[in-house]
Design a protein around this motif. Structure first.
Motif, PDB file in Angstrom:
ATOM      1  N   ASP A  76     -46.079 -16.002 -20.228  1.00  0.00           N
ATOM      2  CA  ASP A  76     -46.195 -14.583 -19.903  1.00  0.00           C
ATOM      3  C   ASP A  76     -46.569 -13.767 -21.131  1.00  0.00           C
ATOM      4  O   ASP A  76     -46.000 -13.935 -22.223  1.00  0.00           O
ATOM      5  N   ASN A  77     -47.555 -12.864 -20.908  1.00  0.00           N
ATOM      6  CA  ASN A  77     -48.040 -11.924 -21.923  1.00  0.00           C
ATOM      7  C   ASN A  77     -48.758 -12.607 -23.084  1.00  0.00           C
ATOM      8  O   ASN A  77     -49.037 -11.954 -24.108  1.00  0.00           O
ATOM      9  N   VAL A  78     -49.042 -13.905 -22.960  1.00  0.00           N
ATOM     10  CA  VAL A  78     -49.917 -14.571 -23.924  1.00  0.00           C
ATOM     11  C   VAL A  78     -51.331 -14.510 -23.373  1.00  0.00           C
ATOM     12  O   VAL A  78     -51.595 -15.002 -22.280  1.00  0.00           O
ATOM     13  N   LYS A  79     -52.228 -13.901 -24.095  1.00  0.00           N
ATOM     14  CA  LYS A  79     -53.547 -13.569 -23.573  1.00  0.00           C
ATOM     15  C   LYS A  79     -54.604 -14.559 -24.042  1.00  0.00           C
ATOM     16  O   LYS A  79     -54.629 -14.955 -25.208  1.00  0.00           O
TER      17      LYS A  79
ATOM     18  N   ILE B 203     -57.373 -12.156 -20.366  1.00  0.00           N
ATOM     19  CA  ILE B 203     -56.834 -12.702 -19.118  1.00  0.00           C
ATOM     20  C   ILE B 203     -55.415 -13.176 -19.398  1.00  0.00           C
ATOM     21  O   ILE B 203     -55.191 -13.966 -20.330  1.00  0.00           O
ATOM     22  N   TYR B 204     -54.451 -12.687 -18.595  1.00  0.00           N
ATOM     23  CA  TYR B 204     -53.058 -13.058 -18.855  1.00  0.00           C
ATOM     24  C   TYR B 204     -52.181 -12.729 -17.657  1.00  0.00           C
ATOM     25  O   TYR B 204     -52.606 -12.071 -16.703  1.00  0.00           O
ATOM     26  N   HIS B 205     -50.923 -13.182 -17.737  1.00  0.00           N
ATOM     27  CA  HIS B 205     -49.902 -12.867 -16.739  1.00  0.00           C
ATOM     28  C   HIS B 205     -48.772 -12.134 -17.449  1.00  0.00           C
ATOM     29  O   HIS B 205     -48.296 -12.569 -18.500  1.00  0.00           O
ATOM     30  N   ASP B 206     -48.344 -10.983 -16.872  1.00  0.00           N
ATOM     31  CA  ASP B 206     -47.368 -10.143 -17.570  1.00  0.00           C
ATOM     32  C   ASP B 206     -45.953 -10.252 -16.997  1.00  0.00           C
ATOM     33  O   ASP B 206     -45.167  -9.319 -17.100  1.00  0.00           O
TER      34      ASP B 206
ATOM     35  N   SER C  23     -45.090 -10.084 -14.001  1.00  0.00           N
ATOM     36  CA  SER C  23     -45.115  -9.543 -12.636  1.00  0.00           C
ATOM     37  C   SER C  23     -46.473  -9.719 -11.975  1.00  0.00           C
ATOM     38  O   SER C  23     -46.553 -10.009 -10.788  1.00  0.00           O
ATOM     39  N   HIS C  24     -47.536  -9.540 -12.747  1.00  0.00           N
ATOM     40  CA  HIS C  24     -48.880  -9.569 -12.187  1.00  0.00           C
ATOM     41  C   HIS C  24     -49.808 -10.377 -13.083  1.00  0.00           C
ATOM     42  O   HIS C  24     -49.604 -10.485 -14.298  1.00  0.00           O
ATOM     43  N   SER C  25     -50.849 -10.911 -12.461  1.00  0.00           N
ATOM     44  CA  SER C  25     -51.925 -11.546 -13.210  1.00  0.00           C
ATOM     45  C   SER C  25     -53.000 -10.500 -13.459  1.00  0.00           C
ATOM     46  O   SER C  25     -53.362  -9.745 -12.553  1.00  0.00           O
ATOM     47  N   ARG C  26     -53.527 -10.457 -14.668  1.00  0.00           N
ATOM     48  CA  ARG C  26     -54.429  -9.371 -15.049  1.00  0.00           C
ATOM     49  C   ARG C  26     -55.699  -9.904 -15.708  1.00  0.00           C
ATOM     50  O   ARG C  26     -55.673 -10.878 -16.452  1.00  0.00           O
ATOM     51  N   ILE C  27     -56.797  -9.187 -15.414  1.00  0.00           N
ATOM     52  CA  ILE C  27     -58.055  -9.359 -16.133  1.00  0.00           C
ATOM     53  C   ILE C  27     -58.412  -7.981 -16.675  1.00  0.00           C
ATOM     54  O   ILE C  27     -58.691  -7.055 -15.917  1.00  0.00           O
ATOM     55  N   ASP C  28     -58.353  -7.825 -17.995  1.00  0.00           N
ATOM     56  CA  ASP C  28     -58.590  -6.530 -18.630  1.00  0.00           C
ATOM     57  C   ASP C  28     -59.886  -6.582 -19.426  1.00  0.00           C
ATOM     58  O   ASP C  28     -60.072  -7.463 -20.270  1.00  0.00           O
ATOM     59  N   GLU C  29     -60.767  -5.611 -19.161  1.00  0.00           N
ATOM     60  CA  GLU C  29     -61.982  -5.442 -19.948  1.00  0.00           C
ATOM     61  C   GLU C  29     -61.851  -4.106 -20.673  1.00  0.00           C
ATOM     62  O   GLU C  29     -61.929  -3.039 -20.062  1.00  0.00           O
TER      63      GLU C  29
END
Length: 245
Positions: free
Chosen positions: A47-50, A61-64, A66-72
């Motif tokens: 978690d929270n390792v990007k 791209i990571y998982h926090d 609670s949610h899976s995220r793709i951030d640009e």
């Protein structure tokens, strides 16, 4: 610093370890012939390792937890290139389906509700004997004088030629009326021509119809208006004329 170097031509550096069953397994390799890194076992990011991409790490791209995220976070956008595109829930039920160069389908509870076609957009609901597809236009402000509208336009919305609008009255209990506009917005002629008031009265040429059918042509400057009702074959015709003053 620690350097691991293999100078042999077209050879690899292979990382192997225990496989948990009494043997060994290759986990990843540095492929010297294809010039790439190959992972042969699962790579897990806690978690929270990007996993970051780009010189400045713009794509993450990571998982926090609670949610899976793709951030640009860079100046560009996020582009997904594919033939057909599927977005499904954890039960593998359709949510969005897009075909290459074709339609885009939106689903509710794994049932198609809206899709684009070569003619436009279709809203679908199979509800035999009851209410079918519903198009909701919601002005969430919810106050007096608020309105929602369907606009008919052309030329990239340069020319608005007709409009159907629903407006809430200015006084309590803020009932709604339906107004019909025709003309051209760029010529300032897109004006109300007819309305259906909250009580069912229909007005043509008036915004406050007081009768079941209330026609007022004085706003158009007519001094001797005529109203004619006839059938298409000319067999019936009735006219109503304002007497000359």
């Amino acid at each position: 610093d620690l350097y691991i170097i293999n100078e042999a031509n077209d050879r690899d550096i292979i990382f192997s370890s225990d496989d948990g069953a009494g043997g060994t397994a290759t986990y990843f390799r540095l492929d010297g012939s294809d010039v790439r890194t190959e992972f042969e076992k699962e790579a897990r990011f806690n978690d929270n390792v990007k996993a970051t991409f780009g010189t400045s790490g713009d794509l993450q791209i990571y998982h926090d937890a609670s949610h899976s995220r793709i951030d640009e976070s860079g100046t560009g956008g996020l582009i997904i290139r594919t033939g057909d595109f599927y977005l499904r829930n954890p039960s593998d039920e359709e949510m969005i389906y897009a075909t290459s160069g074709g339609s885009v389908d939106l689903y509710y509870d794994n049932t198609l509700r809206l899709d684009t076609t070569d003619d436009g957009v279709a809203i679908r609901k199979d509800n035999s004997g009851a209410l079918g597809p519903v198009l909701l236009l919601d002005n969430t402000a919810g106050g007096n004088g608020d309105s929602s509208a369907i606009v008919f336009a052309s030329g990239g919305n340069t020319y608005q030629r007709a409009q159907i609008k629903c407006t809430a009255d200015l006084v309590a209990p803020y009932n709604g009326s339906i107004e019909f506009y025709t003309g051209r917005s760029d010529l300032a002629t897109l004006t109300e021509k007819m309305r259906i008031a909250y009580d069912g009265n229909v007005g043509i040429g008036t915004t406050s119809p007081a009768y079941a059918l209330h026609v007022d042509t004085t706003a158009a400057g007519a001094t001797n208006p005529s109203y004619i009702v006839s059938d298409s074959g000319g067999g019936f015709q009735a006219s109503l004329n304002k007497p000359e003053s």
